[in-house]
Structure formats: C-alpha cells, structure tokens
Design an enzyme around this catalytic site. Structure first.
Site, mmCIF file in Angstrom:
data_model
loop_
_atom_site.group_PDB
_atom_site.id
_atom_site.type_symbol
_atom_site.label_atom_id
_atom_site.label_comp_id
_atom_site.label_asym_id
_atom_site.label_seq_id
_atom_site.Cartn_x
_atom_site.Cartn_y
_atom_site.Cartn_z
ATOM 1 N N CYS A 1 3.191 -5.073 6.775
ATOM 2 C CA CYS A 1 2.721 -4.693 5.449
ATOM 3 C C CYS A 1 4.082 -4.057 4.607
ATOM 4 C CB CYS A 1 1.531 -3.727 5.423
ATOM 5 S SG CYS A 1 0.042 -4.693 5.895
ATOM 6 N N HIS B 1 0.771 -1.389 -0.230
ATOM 7 C CA HIS B 1 -0.018 0.011 -0.111
ATOM 8 C C HIS B 1 0.709 1.146 0.074
ATOM 9 C CE1 HIS B 1 0.784 1.048 4.490
ATOM 10 N NE2 HIS B 1 0.385 -0.380 4.630
#
Length: 321
Positions: free
Chosen positions: A209, A193
């Site tokens: 992440c 992301h």
C-alpha cells in the site's frame, strides 16, 4: 564543460536566496504548456535537534529523497548549522496531468485538481521488497475516515512467525496502522492511507500500500472523490523542459533480489526513456558527460543536460556511454 557538482552548486546559490520566502506546503503552479519543471530547490540550516525524518515531515519530503540530495550528511545528526538541501524542484511525471499520479521510483504522489492550474505533491512510503507496490491504471473506489484495519491472513501469518501476533481487527485509534483516513483503490487489497508511524514515509516499508503522513492524507482526502483516476508508474528517470533547457532527474531504480541493475543497464534505461519523448532527442545537443554524472549521482535533483536551441549532428557512436 561544467560538472554536475558545479551545476548543483549554482542552483543552490540561487536557492539560498529563495529559501526564506518558500512555503512548506507543496502546492505548486503548473508550468506553461510544453514545460515540465515545477518548484525550486531550497536550502535550510539544520538545528541541533534536527533529523531528516523531522525535516521531511515539516517540508513534505521523504526520508530517502533527503538522503539522496544530501550525500555525506548524517541523517540522524546533521549537526547545527549544516546546510540541508530540500529537493523541492520536480520534473512532472510523464503522461496526462489529471487525477492522481504515483511514481513509485521517487516515492511520491502528484495530484492535479480538475480545473485548477496547480499540482499538489506528497511523499509516500511504498511496498518493501517481496511486497512490491503495483503499477497500472486504477481509480479511487472508496473513501473511509477513521478506518478499522482487518489484516489479511498473509500479514497475520508473517507477524505470527515473528512472534508478534495480530488481532483479526484493529479498531480506529493511535495504534491503527491506517491512520486517520484511507482511500481504497480499484485494485483489490491496495490503499492510500495514513500511518501510526511517522518514520517510513519516503521508504520501502509497506506491504504494497501507499503510506502518507497523516496531515497529507487528510489534505488529499478533502480534494479527491470516489472515481478520481489513479495512475501508478515506475519511472526512475524523468526528462523535462523549462525555459528552452532540457533537464534530467535521476532516482535510484527499485531493485529486488531478482532485479539487480548494473550502471550500463541504467544507462540503457535512460536512453530508452529519452527516445520515447517527442521533442526529437536525435537532434538535441546532449551533454552525455553530464548525463553519466546525473545517472551515477541519483540525487533526485533536476539537472540541465541540453539546450533545445542547439542541435547536434553527432552520430550514435559518439553518444555511447
């Protein structure tokens, strides 16, 4: 026998001539079959206002890889006119050149578009100590523009303990830590992301992440699709071939409180990694002194360590670190 410093200086003398004509976008042509090295090292002159974070954002480089390539240079105030090495030459990660390959040891993502003879590469922020990023094979399971963030209970509890309580949902916008786009992985809880913070790309900062610069994640989102394979590896030492020469690229291995590596441990990893390759490591005339320097330097620059045309009859005892 040349030292690593001499080899790097030789590369930079050529890089200085090439720097003016290089593009910042790291879309690089793939090398011929059997070769593994892409890109060219570049050198720029720092401006008064430059920082490594700003230079990295402009050149698709992470903070720590700039620090590693420029030992002794202040990353917050390099100084006007200081030569800054841009480590934009890479040994491609081992394994198939398809889909997305993430090498967490170098904080970097590689994408091989199907049917095209190029590779795109981008810097990443990865999981910090205690929240390590995963390793394994997966795929993109969903793609979401302007995502809302639903912080999991573990993260809400961590923030609450620090006196910084989080809401159960953070709507899209400038305060959203997922940035303008997220790529969900078929590993529950893990994403690629964007970010609402530019600092941290190329560092261990996330809860596992993979963070990208916002312009990078938007560029990647336009090229991939649901189902694109994603292979996540942890390879601090990469070997590659270019023009009959064998190169080694060394990065600092990721360590935690339960994983502290000595220099001898690192040497053992290098040897085991080399022996996995299929070009006959036992017949190469390896420059073991250079290998020791590259492993100690951990600067992320591909350095020549052998010539494929030259073979060695040296015993393993003569190759010991």
């Amino acid at each position: 026998m040349l030292s690593r410093a001499s080899v790097v200086a030789s590369c930079l003398s050529i890089a200085a001539l090439l720097a003016a004509g290089q593009s910042a976008a790291l879309e690089l042509p793939l090398p011929p079959e059997g070769e593994d090295v892409v890109g060219q090292i570049q050198v720029i002159k720092a401006k008064y206002e430059d920082t490594f974070a700003a230079i990295g954002e402009t050149n698709d480089l992470g903070y720590l890889e700039l620090v590693a390539a420029n030992p002794g240079v202040d990353p917050w105030l390099p100084g006007e006119g200081t030569d800054i090495i841009l480590p934009t030459r890479f040994i491609l990660p081992p394994g198939p050149r398809e889909g997305i390959v993430i090498n967490i040891a170098e904080y970097r993502l590689y994408y091989y578009p199907e049917g095209k003879n190029v590779v795109h590469t981008f810097p990443l922020g990865i999981g910090r100590e205690g929240w390590g990023s995963p390793v394994g094979n997966t795929r993109i399971s969903a793609m979401t523009s302007n995502p809302a963030w639903y912080p999991p209970k573990s993260i809400r509890e961590e923030h609450a303990a620090d006196g910084d309580p989080l809401p159960t949902v953070v709507p899209p916008g400038p305060d959203n830590p997922l940035g303008p786009f997220k790529l969900s992985l078929a590993m529950p809880g893990y994403l690629i992301h964007g970010s609402n913070k530019k600092f941290g790309i190329g560092m261990r900062v996330s809860h596992g992440c993979f963070r990208m610069l916002n312009n990078n994640v938007l560029e990647l989102s336009r090229m991939v699709k649901v189902g694109t394979p994603v292979r996540i590896i942890d390879e601090p030492y990469k070997f590659g071939v270019s023009d009959g020469k064998v190169y080694l690229e060394a990065h600092a291995p990721l360590e935690g409180e339960d994983k502290k590596l000595t220099l001898m441990d690192k040497h053992a990893v290098v040897i085991n990694t080399l022996l996995k390759r299929d070009e006959g490591a036992d017949t190469l005339h390896l420059d073991w002194e250079m290998i020791r320097e590259v492993v100690a330097g951990e600067d992320g620059l591909p350095i020549e360590i052998a010539d494929q045309q030259s073979v060695s009859v040296a015993s393993h005892e003569e190759q010991v670190f």
